[in-house]
Design a protein around this motif. Structure first.
Motif, mmCIF file in Angstrom:
data_model
loop_
_atom_site.group_PDB
_atom_site.id
_atom_site.type_symbol
_atom_site.label_atom_id
_atom_site.label_comp_id
_atom_site.label_asym_id
_atom_site.label_seq_id
_atom_site.Cartn_x
_atom_site.Cartn_y
_atom_site.Cartn_z
ATOM 1 N N GLY A 263 0.806 -1.216 0.000
ATOM 2 C CA GLY A 263 0.000 0.000 0.000
ATOM 3 C C GLY A 263 0.836 1.262 0.000
ATOM 4 N N SER A 266 2.527 1.716 -3.431
ATOM 5 C CA SER A 266 1.539 2.159 -4.415
ATOM 6 C C SER A 266 1.183 3.623 -4.204
ATOM 7 N N TYR A 267 1.010 4.012 -2.946
ATOM 8 C CA TYR A 267 0.662 5.405 -2.646
ATOM 9 C C TYR A 267 1.770 6.362 -3.082
ATOM 10 N N ARG A 271 1.318 9.046 -6.018
ATOM 11 C CA ARG A 271 1.445 10.448 -5.628
ATOM 12 C C ARG A 271 2.486 11.135 -6.501
#
Length: 275
Positions: A263, A266-267, A271
């Motif tokens: 997570g 991926s963030y 971003r």
């Protein structure tokens, strides 16, 4: 009237997602704070599993191997997929040239590993053809690199297809204008085609990033994380601790760590792409 009941229309789907995705994660997170063998009731131990996890030498090995998978995926399946898509896109019969790259994607990871196991074994076809005596699956990091090549063989086709879709979505006018200005070859690709493909490239890289972080089936069938534990990834470590060693609490802690890493990666990636 429809607006008044709009939440009711999405409620069944939201409940289904909650039951299939969020509820298992909450249960896993709870188990990560317990000592549980699957038979006796869970015993609360707090953060003891995470303390054990971060002091476990096997975690360092599986993390290293997972990072090798991530880096290799960005270079091989994604990079080669882009290369094949560009080279076969604007030529006659290009779709037929892409067919051999697409076929391996129809196989499951486990089936693909079964095909490659006799090839990469110590007395296998690879050593015979290359005239070497290399233990491709018995020595680190050779085993991880060899499995990465198998992964590339499977994933190359779908990445090529996605990049071809991106090439087809590019308007022809900017390319024709660039050619009239004298751009061709690498200059045309770098300054015109590549920037126009950036949105799709972000999707391809994001999917490849997540897939590489949770690699399991190819590793498990080919080496089961061995010899010893030198080819484990985080997903394999999670499976072995949970279902082989019956340490459900400790395995759940590995699962939570893998979820957080996936997570967070991926963030950070998304971003950066938004910026």
């Amino acid at each position: 009237m429809l607006g008044r009941f709009r939440h009711g229309y999405v409620a069944p789907a939201a409940i289904l997602v909650a039951l299939l995705l969020y509820a298992p994660f909450v249960w896993t997170a709870y188990l990560s704070l317990t000592r549980y063998d699957g038979l006796e009731p869970p015993v609360w131990v707090g953060l003891a599993n995470f303390g054990k996890l971060f002091s476990d030498p096997a975690l360092l090995t599986s993390t290293r191997n997972t990072l090798i998978w991530v880096a290799g995926t960005m270079v091989l399946p994604v990079g080669l997929g882009l290369l094949v898509a560009v080279l076969s896109y604007d030529i006659k019969g290009g779709a037929w040239y892409r067919v051999p790259f697409m076929l391996p994607y129809a196989l499951s990871g486990a089936g693909l590993a079964m095909v490659w196991s006799p090839v990469l074994s110590h007395d296998g076809i690879a050593n015979l053809l290359l005239g070497v005596d290399t233990a491709f699956l018995q020595e680190a990091p050779h085993n991880t690199l060899a499995m990465l090549l198998v992964w590339t063989w499977q994933q190359l086709g779908v990445n090529t297809l996605l990049f071809v879709v991106g090439l087809q979505s590019i308007p022809k006018e900017p390319i024709e204008a660039a050619r009239l200005d004298g751009a061709s070859g690498w200059r045309l690709f770098r300054h015109v085609i590549w920037p126009l493909m950036r949105p799709l490239t972000a999707v391809v890289v994001g999917l490849a990033l997540v897939a590489s972080l949770k690699t399991f089936d190819i590793v498990w069938v080919l080496t089961q994380g061995g010899p010893g534990r030198n080819s484990e990834t985080l997903a394999v470590t999670m499976y072995k601790e949970t279902f082989v060693a019956s340490e459900y609490g400790y395995g759940s802690a590995v699962a939570v760590l893998l979820t957080v890493v996936t997570g967070l990666a991926s963030y950070l990636y998304l971003r950066r792409q938004v910026r």
